[in-house]
Design an enzyme around this catalytic site. Structure first.
Site, PDB file in Angstrom:
ATOM      1  N   ASN A  90      24.375  45.336 -20.722  1.00  0.00           N
ATOM      2  CA  ASN A  90      25.129  46.562 -21.013  1.00  0.00           C
ATOM      3  C   ASN A  90      25.695  46.569 -22.433  1.00  0.00           C
ATOM      4  OD1 ASN A  90      24.875  47.721 -18.380  1.00  0.00           O
ATOM      5  ND2 ASN A  90      26.345  46.210 -17.666  1.00  0.00           N
ATOM      6  N   HIS A  92      27.759  44.425 -23.654  1.00  0.00           N
ATOM      7  CA  HIS A  92      29.115  43.878 -23.652  1.00  0.00           C
ATOM      8  C   HIS A  92      28.992  42.385 -23.905  1.00  0.00           C
ATOM      9  CE1 HIS A  92      29.903  47.084 -20.413  1.00  0.00           C
ATOM     10  NE2 HIS A  92      30.418  47.523 -21.539  1.00  0.00           N
ATOM     11  N   CYS A 127      34.183  44.695 -25.159  1.00  0.00           N
ATOM     12  CA  CYS A 127      34.018  44.005 -26.429  1.00  0.00           C
ATOM     13  C   CYS A 127      32.550  44.072 -26.795  1.00  0.00           C
ATOM     14  CB  CYS A 127      34.473  42.554 -26.310  1.00  0.00           C
ATOM     15  SG  CYS A 127      34.349  41.651 -27.862  1.00  0.00           S
TER      16      CYS A 127
END
Length: 183
Positions: A90, A92, A127
């Site tokens: 994803n 991340h 993040c």
């Protein structure tokens, strides 16, 4: 779920060295990045596989994790940056990478003289690869009543609170709490 552009994301995970980990998963809309309730059709599809099963271990660490800042943190490590290999599907940062960044701000004498026995992470924000981070840590000696609540806790004698945040705007990414046992 895919047709509705929904994905599963972890919001909290508890890692125990001597037992299986526990974690809380939620559904997020892939494009809006907002948390979503489980649509009834999706609930019916996943219930036989996930929702009617017991977890392997009970999360005994549901207490709120305190927030750190420049005044309350004893150690701060800046300049932490995700790499392409740190990303999941994803885009991340992978869950495991956060633990490494948290350990970057733990005092070296703790890393040398203690074993990490448990860690709970609460994910606050995504993040991504372009973010620059800093890791904050505060250590404390465990109080006797805190030791009593931990199984085989006679050797657990340090606790720590952690924060990973954006270096620029100080936005929280992960709060964490850990317990340490002397070697």
């Amino acid at each position: 779920m895919s047709l509705r552009k929904l994905i599963w994301v972890v919001t909290r995970i508890n890692v125990q060295v001597e037992r299986y980990s526990c974690c809380t998963w939620v559904i997020m809309h892939r494009e809006t990045r907002r948390l979503s309730k489980i649509p009834e059709q999706v609930r019916k599809e996943v219930t036989p596989f996930y929702l009617d099963r017991e977890v392997m271990a009970v999360d005994n660490d549901a207490n709120k994790i305190d927030k750190l800042n420049e005044e309350t943190a004893e150690n701060i490590r800046s300049g932490l940056a995700p790499r392409w290999s740190d990303m999941d599907v994803n885009q991340h940062v992978n869950n495991v990478k956060y633990i490494g960044w948290i350990l970057e701000s733990v005092p070296i004498n703790v890393l040398e003289d203690y074993n990490l026995t448990s860690m709970t992470l609460e994910y606050r924000r995504e993040c991504r690869q372009s973010h620059l981070l800093e890791s904050l840590t505060s250590m404390k000696t465990m109080e006797p009543e805190e030791k009593l609540r931990i199984a085989s806790s006679s050797k657990v004698n340090l606790g720590s609170t952690h924060l990973l945040r954006m270096q620029g705007n100080k936005a929280e990414i992960v709060r964490a709490r850990a317990e340490w046992r002397s070697k």
